[in-house]
Enzyme design. Structure first.
Site, short mmCIF file in Angstrom:
data_model
loop_
_atom_site.label_atom_id
_atom_site.label_comp_id
_atom_site.label_asym_id
_atom_site.label_seq_id
_atom_site.Cartn_x
_atom_site.Cartn_y
_atom_site.Cartn_z
CE1 TYR A 117 13.56 -14.58 16.76
CE2 TYR A 117 15.45 -13.69 17.94
CZ TYR A 117 14.30 -13.50 17.21
OH TYR A 117 13.87 -12.22 16.91
CD GLU A 157 15.33 -9.43 17.12
OE1 GLU A 157 15.91 -10.19 17.93
OE2 GLU A 157 14.21 -9.70 16.62
#
EC number: 1.14.12.17
Length: 458
Positions: A117, A157
């Site tokens: 990310y 997640e």
């Protein structure tokens, strides 16, 4: 941490500027990122880069987030403070969170990690600076907004990873499976039965409708690792998974599985993931896989527990290979309810021709032996009058029309509140949704799976 008012205003003010860039923006972003971080080519589906499906999906998601950032931030603040969230607030963001849940499951299936990310964020900000604005305050606002969103995804997640890993037979990342059976069921479809490489070990129960990610690394295919998701066709069990792989002209990995993978070969698989499934909680609040059921924020039928609502009709509508996740649902219902089933269950399938009906024999067998009340209807785009028998090989010629399905329109009109699950090619799915909307079916009874990057059906 919640976002500041200045950050929210800056992102809202530039959302339309990003949207105006269109695909040029996301193509530039991906080109920049995949050139400077080539290791990510082992993660991203490069076919979806070439056909622009992934850049389009990213643009839509990014702009939707920017335009909804104020409401998302307000909802997050309420949740962080432990305060109740008004139903109307949840309803306003239902579409956004449904897409986010779908993305989170897809990320989990390819093993996205928190550090990635940071890479994505750096290239996103650089692309905004190059193509939208170099204003430092606006860039700082987008940086904070991205970090906020990334944090939400990382947290969700990790929940998905942990839930799957902690279940019986579960695992994290990839695991080796052996091809136990391989069978050709049509000219373009092979069925694979996959069992753990470690003999005698269990596999995690999937939710009927979910998929497996298959990881392939072979120089004959690509210099990069390839990852593809295939719907599970078997009913949930702790012994094996079955997938059906359809080959088309652009399907590089599917073609590889057809041509080069044989019985006895090993494949790397991620655990079952996906937000499209039949919710079926047994008494005590447990889902069919033994795990606590998630909050109904995604398009998976979570608003109705089909184990408790035994009279709620279920309508399974498929086009082409879209029948694969629905076959898992049908097999599951046959095992769970069988001849005692009292709910109406419809199996509606549209195929190009009778030769493309991959699972006709099995569906017919389920109707005879397991679900005698199953109502099947088949549409064929092309009928061979010398070979195809109406009432046996097909029911209607031409494109799918729900109005022609015996008993379905009447069931909807009578207030039985059927739930519709449908999967297929994009044009097919748009047509089905339009027909359901014409019947004024509310969104909470419409559930669909999108093969590839998500996009709205409208």
């Amino acid at each position: 941490m919640p976002l500041s008012e200045d950050t929210i205003k800056a992102v809202e003010a530039t959302a339309d500027l990003v949207a105006a860039q269109g695909l040029d923006f996301t193509r530039a972003f991906y080109e920049r990122m995949l050139t400077r971080n080539e290791e990510l080519k082992d993660v991203f589906n490069l076919s979806h880069q070439r056909d622009l499906r992934q850049p389009k999906a990213l643009l839509d998601s990014l702009v939707a987030y920017a335009r909804s950032i104020r409401k998302i931030n307000e909802l997050h603040e309420l949740q962080e403070q432990g305060l109740p969230v008004p139903a109307e607030r949840l309803a306003e963001l239902q579409g956004f969170f449904a897409v986010a849940e779908r993305i989170a499951h897809k990320h989990a299936s390819v093993g996205i990690q928190p550090a990635q990310y940071q890479i994505v964020g750096a290239h996103l900000l650089a692309t905004i600076e190059e193509r939208v604005t170099a204003d430092k305050a606006i860039l700082a606002a987008w940086s904070k907004a991205y970090d906020f969103l990334a944090h939400l995804f990382v947290r969700r997640e990790e929940e998905i990873y942990t839930e799957t890993e902690s279940s019986e037979g579960g695992w994290r990342q990839t695991r080796s499976f052996r091809v136990e059976e391989k069978a050709q069921i049509t000219e373009r479809i092979f069925r694979f039965r996959l069992v753990p490489a470690e003999k005698g070990t269990a596999v995690a129960l999937h939710k009927p409708g979910q998929y497996l990610a298959v990881f392939v690394r072979d120089p004959r295919l690509s210099p990069h690792r390839q990852i593809r998701q295939y719907s599970i066709t078997s009913a949930p069990n702790h012994t094996y998974y079955e997938i059906a792989v359809h080959r088309d002209k652009q399907a590089t990995v599917s073609g590889y599985l057809h041509d080069h993978v044989a019985v006895g070969d090993l494949l790397k698989l991620a655990p079952p993931y996906g937000d499209f499934f039949l919710e079926y909680r047994e008494p005590g609040g447990q889902a069919a896989d033994g795990q606590p059921s998630p909050e109904p924020l995604a398009l998976h039928g979570g608003a109705v527990n089909f184990a408790a609502e035994r009279m709620t009709p279920i309508v399974l509508i498929s086009g082409g290979i879209g029948q694969t996740p629905l076959l898992s649902i049908l097999r599951f219902l046959a095992e769970k309810e069988g001849q005692a089933a009292i709910r109406p269950i419809f199996w509606i399938h549209a195929a190009h021709d009778s030769r493309a009906r991959a699972f006709k024999a099995e569906v017919d067998a389920i109707k005879v032996t397991d679900l005698p009340g199953l109502r099947t209807t088949t549409f064929l785009s092309e009928v061979d009058e010398t070979m195809d028998k109406k009432g046996e090989d097909y029911d209607f010629a031409g494109r799918i029309s729900l109005d022609r399905v015996p008993g379905l329109a009447e069931l909807e009109a009578d207030g039985a509140n059927p739930h519709y699950f449908f999967v297929g090619p994009a044009g097919f799915m748009v047509a089905v949704e339009q027909q359901l909307k014409a019947w004024s079916v509310p969104e909470d009874r419409i559930h669909f799976e999108m093969f590839g990057p998500f996009k709205p059906l409208q």
